[in-house]
Design a protein around this motif. Sequence first.
Motif, PDB file in Angstrom:
ATOM      1  N   ILE A   1       0.870  -1.174   0.000  1.00 27.45           N
ATOM      2  CA  ILE A   1       0.000   0.000   0.000  1.00 27.45           C
ATOM      3  C   ILE A   1       0.904   1.219   0.000  1.00 27.45           C
ATOM      4  O   ILE A   1       1.808   1.330   0.842  1.00 27.45           O
ATOM      5  N   ASN A   2       0.647   2.152  -0.926  1.00 19.58           N
ATOM      6  CA  ASN A   2       1.481   3.358  -1.008  1.00 19.58           C
ATOM      7  C   ASN A   2       0.846   4.548  -0.299  1.00 19.58           C
ATOM      8  O   ASN A   2       1.484   5.190   0.516  1.00 19.58           O
ATOM      9  N   ALA A   3      -0.392   4.861  -0.652  1.00 17.05           N
ATOM     10  CA  ALA A   3      -1.034   6.068  -0.126  1.00 17.05           C
ATOM     11  C   ALA A   3      -2.541   5.935  -0.253  1.00 17.05           C
ATOM     12  O   ALA A   3      -3.046   5.067  -0.964  1.00 17.05           O
ATOM     13  N   VAL A   4      -3.261   6.822   0.453  1.00 15.85           N
ATOM     14  CA  VAL A   4      -4.717   6.870   0.362  1.00 15.85           C
ATOM     15  C   VAL A   4      -5.123   8.329   0.185  1.00 15.85           C
ATOM     16  O   VAL A   4      -4.728   9.199   0.961  1.00 15.85           O
ATOM     17  N   ASP A   5      -5.914   8.582  -0.861  1.00 14.59           N
ATOM     18  CA  ASP A   5      -6.510   9.900  -1.091  1.00 14.59           C
ATOM     19  C   ASP A   5      -7.998   9.766  -0.794  1.00 14.59           C
ATOM     20  O   ASP A   5      -8.599   8.711  -1.041  1.00 14.59           O
ATOM     21  N   HIS A   6      -8.604  10.843  -0.281  1.00 17.41           N
ATOM     22  CA  HIS A   6     -10.043  10.769   0.009  1.00 17.41           C
ATOM     23  C   HIS A   6     -10.685  12.139   0.067  1.00 17.41           C
ATOM     24  O   HIS A   6     -10.010  13.136   0.316  1.00 17.41           O
ATOM     25  N   THR A   7     -11.975  12.170  -0.204  1.00 15.11           N
ATOM     26  CA  THR A   7     -12.733  13.400  -0.064  1.00 15.11           C
ATOM     27  C   THR A   7     -12.929  13.646   1.420  1.00 15.11           C
ATOM     28  O   THR A   7     -13.143  12.717   2.189  1.00 15.11           O
ATOM     29  N   ALA A   8     -12.806  14.875   1.821  1.00 18.16           N
ATOM     30  CA  ALA A   8     -12.906  15.212   3.239  1.00 18.16           C
ATOM     31  C   ALA A   8     -14.296  15.666   3.570  1.00 18.16           C
ATOM     32  O   ALA A   8     -14.721  15.704   4.662  1.00 18.16           O
TER      33      ALA A   8
END
Length: 148
Positions: free
Chosen positions: A141-148
Motif C-alpha cells: 500500500i502506497n497512499a490513500v486519497d479521500h474526499t474530506a
Amino acid sequence: MTRQLKQAILTVVVLLPLAAMARAVPASIGRPVIWSDGSCFLMSYSTMRNGCSTQRSFEIPLVADTAGSKTVVVTALGATPSNNVGCMAIGMNREATLVWGGTRKWLPAFGPAQYIVLTDAYIPNSGYLYANCLVDPGGQINAVDHTA
C-alpha cells in the motif's frame, strides 16, 4: 474517434477522482488490524509492504471534515496475483453501531502501482472513516486519497 482522443478521455476518467480529493495520507499512518502482525508490515518511504508469508489486514484512519458520501482511492501494487491488495472504505457512526460501505475491491492490474477506487462509504455527523486492506505476501500500500 481518434486514438489520441480516446486516450485523453481515458486519462480524464482515471485521474478525475484523484483531482477531486481533498486529503492524502501515506500508508505508514495506518496499522495492522491484529497488533501482533506489526512485524509483517515493512515500511519504505512511508509505503507498507507485507513481508510475511500469509495475507494480513491493514487499516488506515482517514480524517473527514463533513458528513456525507466519501470517495477513497488507495494506491497500491502487487507484482502478480499472488501479491494482491484488496481494500474497502468504511464509514461508521460514533457509537460504532452503524456501518456504511465495505465493498472490497482488488487491484485492477499487476506490476506498477494501481488505483483502487472505493465509492460506497458514508459518514454520518460525528462519524468516522477508514480504509481496510487485505494485503497478500509482497503486496504494498502506497497512499490513500479521500474526499474530506
